[in-house]
Write a protein that holds these residues in place. Structure first.
Motif, short mmCIF file in Angstrom:
data_model
loop_
_atom_site.label_atom_id
_atom_site.label_comp_id
_atom_site.label_asym_id
_atom_site.label_seq_id
_atom_site.Cartn_x
_atom_site.Cartn_y
_atom_site.Cartn_z
N GLY A 199 0.71 -1.15 -0.09
CA GLY A 199 0.24 -0.21 -0.03
C GLY A 199 0.87 1.32 0.11
N LYS A 200 2.30 1.10 -0.09
CA LYS A 200 3.18 2.32 0.04
C LYS A 200 3.40 2.56 -1.33
CE LYS A 200 4.58 1.82 4.98
NZ LYS A 200 5.65 1.53 5.94
N VAL A 201 3.11 3.69 -1.81
CA VAL A 201 3.48 3.99 -3.23
C VAL A 201 4.51 5.06 -3.38
CG1 VAL A 201 2.32 4.96 -5.33
CG2 VAL A 201 1.18 3.34 -3.94
N SER A 202 5.27 5.01 -4.19
CA SER A 202 6.30 6.23 -4.51
C SER A 202 6.04 6.58 -6.04
CB SER A 202 7.87 5.48 -4.26
OG SER A 202 7.91 4.50 -5.75
N PHE A 203 6.32 7.99 -5.99
CA PHE A 203 6.21 8.81 -7.05
C PHE A 203 7.66 9.44 -7.31
CE2 PHE A 203 5.92 12.55 -9.38
CZ PHE A 203 4.81 12.50 -10.11
N GLU A 204 8.11 8.76 -8.72
CA GLU A 204 9.54 8.79 -8.76
C GLU A 204 9.62 9.92 -9.94
OE1 GLU A 204 11.50 5.36 -8.70
OE2 GLU A 204 10.99 5.19 -6.69
N PHE A 205 10.29 10.78 -10.16
CA PHE A 205 10.71 11.55 -11.33
C PHE A 205 12.05 10.90 -12.02
CE2 PHE A 205 8.69 15.19 -9.01
CZ PHE A 205 7.83 15.60 -10.05
N ASP A 206 11.65 10.69 -13.38
CA ASP A 206 12.65 10.10 -14.04
C ASP A 206 13.50 10.88 -14.99
OD1 ASP A 206 14.29 8.06 -15.18
OD2 ASP A 206 12.86 7.26 -16.47
N LEU A 207 14.51 11.82 -14.34
CA LEU A 207 15.13 12.75 -14.81
C LEU A 207 16.66 12.62 -14.53
CD1 LEU A 207 14.82 15.47 -16.62
CD2 LEU A 207 14.81 16.66 -14.61
N TYR A 208 17.44 12.70 -15.55
CA TYR A 208 18.75 12.49 -15.43
C TYR A 208 19.63 14.11 -15.30
CZ TYR A 208 23.88 11.97 -16.35
OH TYR A 208 25.24 12.36 -16.24
N LEU A 209 20.12 14.08 -14.49
CA LEU A 209 21.02 15.45 -14.03
C LEU A 209 22.54 15.07 -14.06
CD1 LEU A 209 18.72 17.40 -11.59
CD2 LEU A 209 18.78 17.74 -14.20
N ARG A 210 23.42 15.81 -14.77
CA ARG A 210 24.72 15.49 -14.44
C ARG A 210 25.37 16.26 -13.26
NH1 ARG A 210 28.26 17.38 -19.57
NH2 ARG A 210 26.71 15.99 -20.55
N TYR A 211 24.81 17.38 -12.98
CA TYR A 211 25.42 18.08 -11.96
C TYR A 211 24.65 18.13 -10.50
CZ TYR A 211 28.01 20.09 -16.12
OH TYR A 211 28.58 19.79 -17.36
N SER A 212 23.26 18.36 -10.69
CA SER A 212 22.35 18.61 -9.43
C SER A 212 22.00 17.17 -9.01
CB SER A 212 21.48 19.44 -9.69
OG SER A 212 22.08 20.65 -9.96
N SER A 213 22.79 16.23 -8.88
CA SER A 213 22.33 14.92 -8.32
C SER A 213 21.87 14.70 -6.99
CB SER A 213 23.47 13.93 -8.44
OG SER A 213 24.37 14.15 -7.79
N SER A 214 21.89 15.80 -6.14
CA SER A 214 21.32 15.56 -4.82
C SER A 214 19.95 16.05 -4.63
CB SER A 214 22.24 16.57 -4.18
OG SER A 214 22.00 17.75 -4.17
N LEU A 215 19.36 16.49 -5.81
CA LEU A 215 18.01 16.90 -5.82
C LEU A 215 16.93 15.90 -5.49
CD1 LEU A 215 17.80 19.68 -8.62
CD2 LEU A 215 17.92 20.06 -6.05
N ARG A 216 15.90 16.08 -4.89
CA ARG A 216 14.97 15.16 -4.54
C ARG A 216 14.24 14.49 -5.64
NH1 ARG A 216 10.17 15.48 0.05
NH2 ARG A 216 9.59 13.15 0.14
N ARG A 217 14.14 13.61 -6.10
CA ARG A 217 13.25 12.69 -7.41
C ARG A 217 12.14 12.08 -6.67
NH1 ARG A 217 18.35 13.37 -8.65
NH2 ARG A 217 19.07 14.32 -10.72
N SER A 218 12.39 11.62 -5.55
CA SER A 218 11.30 10.37 -5.14
C SER A 218 10.52 10.90 -3.82
CB SER A 218 12.05 9.09 -4.71
OG SER A 218 11.34 8.09 -4.24
N PHE A 219 8.99 10.62 -3.93
CA PHE A 219 8.28 10.97 -2.67
C PHE A 219 7.46 9.74 -2.56
CE2 PHE A 219 9.27 14.75 -5.39
CZ PHE A 219 9.37 15.83 -4.44
N LYS A 220 7.44 9.25 -1.19
CA LYS A 220 6.89 7.92 -1.01
C LYS A 220 5.85 8.25 0.12
CE LYS A 220 11.39 5.70 -2.20
NZ LYS A 220 12.40 4.66 -1.60
N ASP A 221 5.16 7.25 0.13
CA ASP A 221 4.38 7.17 1.27
C ASP A 221 5.05 6.87 2.42
OD1 ASP A 221 1.66 7.72 0.21
OD2 ASP A 221 1.61 5.56 -0.66
N ALA A 222 4.45 7.40 3.68
CA ALA A 222 5.08 7.28 4.73
C ALA A 222 3.86 6.84 5.92
CB ALA A 222 6.12 8.33 5.38
N LYS A 223 4.29 6.44 7.15
CA LYS A 223 3.17 6.31 8.22
C LYS A 223 2.25 7.48 8.50
CE LYS A 223 6.00 3.21 11.00
NZ LYS A 223 6.52 2.93 12.18
N VAL A 224 2.77 8.72 8.27
CA VAL A 224 1.79 9.81 8.41
C VAL A 224 1.63 10.43 7.06
CG1 VAL A 224 1.37 11.99 9.47
CG2 VAL A 224 2.48 10.09 10.82
#
Length: 393
Positions: free
Chosen positions: A229-254
């Motif tokens: 029941g925990k679904v993740s929303f993931e952006f599928d985008l390659y970045l050469r320089y800004s690799s630390s940016l958040r791409r994944s958003f996931k269901d959590a307990k709250v």
């Protein structure tokens, strides 16, 4: 304003924009100084809420990274825009989301209990049937929040993606599945026992045409799969320089995806800004690399030209040395032949003078010009035969 901005993790300018957008008054200059000195000051009351404006102001969480100024500004601007969008209000149904969900509801679950779609014109989704309604709500909210940021769902090539007209950001949704070792049920054990007895009876009758089933995997599955029941929303985008940016958003307990529409939309805007920055830096790197390759190739070309010229110089030296030797020999023998009768020596001198004339022609300016032309040096074709390397190596 300054203290609250730090608490919210954004600049005071961005917080001021949010207040101004929602008609929230802030104290005039000197108000806090007068208040601290004990003077009576008036607080400007909140104005009445305008029609069609939500009473909720959303200030999403910030991210502190060492990032380019353009990305930082884009995040703050996106947070300002997101402050006017309330994801809990009724949002319109998106046609692509509706079409994708209808296809998903007709799909049959696979061995892991998930239904999948990845066809052209549909969103790439892999979730359990029980999650379809919730994810439809989440996607409609995310799509509406993305439109506040200037992005729309569009089909790009073979996939559905968000785009602002220039930057394309693909994405996908997937539900996590828990895998556990399968414990055979009573029915499976009973069936296995029946097959064992049947096998023994046939073998006792010497029924060699009977082909029994062997192996644990042939009797029951090795693993059990349970969608979490925990679904993740993931952006599928390659970045050469800004690799630390958040791409994944996931269901959590709250926190659940349907309540993360603004965060996801802001993440989308930031990724798009980072992609622009990425492309600009990549183009700058490409130009620098091409310039470096050009300089390396030019140095190699000049060295190639110099090597060819030096070879021609050796030929010029040989011609001049030959001319000088012939001239000295002809002068010496001519002096010795004066007053003597030496017909063969005279014939030699005549022959020698013909060679001397040719040697002098070869060693003069016109002779050298012909040599240079034949060897393609000291002219616009000085680098003939030189082929630059793409990388200049």
């Amino acid at each position: 304003m300054t203290h609250l901005a730090k608490e919210f993790g954004l600049s005071d300018v961005a917080l001021h924009k949010i207040c101004r957008k929602h008609d929230v008054p802030n104290p005039p200059a000197g108000w806090w100084a007068k208040h601290a000195a004990g003077h009576e000051v008036q607080r400007t009351p909140l104005p009445k809420l305008k029609a069609g404006i939500s009473g909720t102001i959303s200030i999403t969480g910030g991210e502190l990274h060492n990032q380019p100024d353009s990305v930082v500004r884009s995040r703050e601007d996106a947070r300002v825009r997101a402050s006017q969008f309330d994801p809990e209000v009724t949002v319109p149904q998106n046609a692509i989301v509706t079409r994708s969900m209808a296809k998903l509801r007709k799909a049959k679950p696979d061995v892991q209990g998930l239904v999948k779609i990845s066809q052209v014109g549909l969103i790439a989704i892999e979730i359990a049937p029980a999650s379809v309604d919730r994810i439809e709500l989440a996607l409609n909210r995310i799509t509406a929040a993305a439109e506040e940021q200037g992005f729309k769902l569009r089909q790009k090539e073979k996939q559905i993606a968000f785009t602002d007209g220039t930057i394309v950001v693909p994405f996908r949704l997937k539900e996590a599945v828990r895998r556990t070792k399968h414990e055979p049920t009573a029915e499976e054990l009973a069936k296995d026992e029946r097959e064992r007895k049947q096998r023994e009876r046939r073998w006792a009758r010497k029924d060699w045409d009977f082909t029994p089933r062997f192996g644990l995997n042939s009797r029951w599955p090795e693993w059990d799969y349970d969608p979490t029941g925990k679904v993740s929303f993931e952006f599928d985008l390659y970045l050469r320089y800004s690799s630390s940016l958040r791409r994944s958003f996931k269901d959590a307990k709250v926190q659940r995806l349907e309540n993360m529409a603004n965060d996801i939309a802001i993440g989308l805007a930031v990724l798009a800004a980072a992609k622009r920055e990425d492309e600009q830096r990549a183009e700058e790197d490409r130009i620098r690399a091409e310039e470096a390759a050009r300089r390396r190739n030019e140095a190699k070309r000049l060295a190639y030209i110099e090597e060819r010229r030096l070879k021609v110089l050796e030929v010029a030296f040989e011609r001049m040395e030959k001319r000088d030797r012939l001239r000295r020999l002809a002068d010496q023998i001519s002096d010795e032949l004066k007053g003597t009768h030496s017909p063969r020596a005279a014939e030699f001198i005549a022959w020698l003078e013909r060679h001397l004339e040719q040697a002098e022609r070869d060693a003069d300016v016109r002779g050298l010009e012909g040599l240079f032309a034949s060897e393609d040096v000291f002219g616009s074709d000085d680098d003939k035969g030189f082929y630059p390397d793409r990388y200049g190596w």
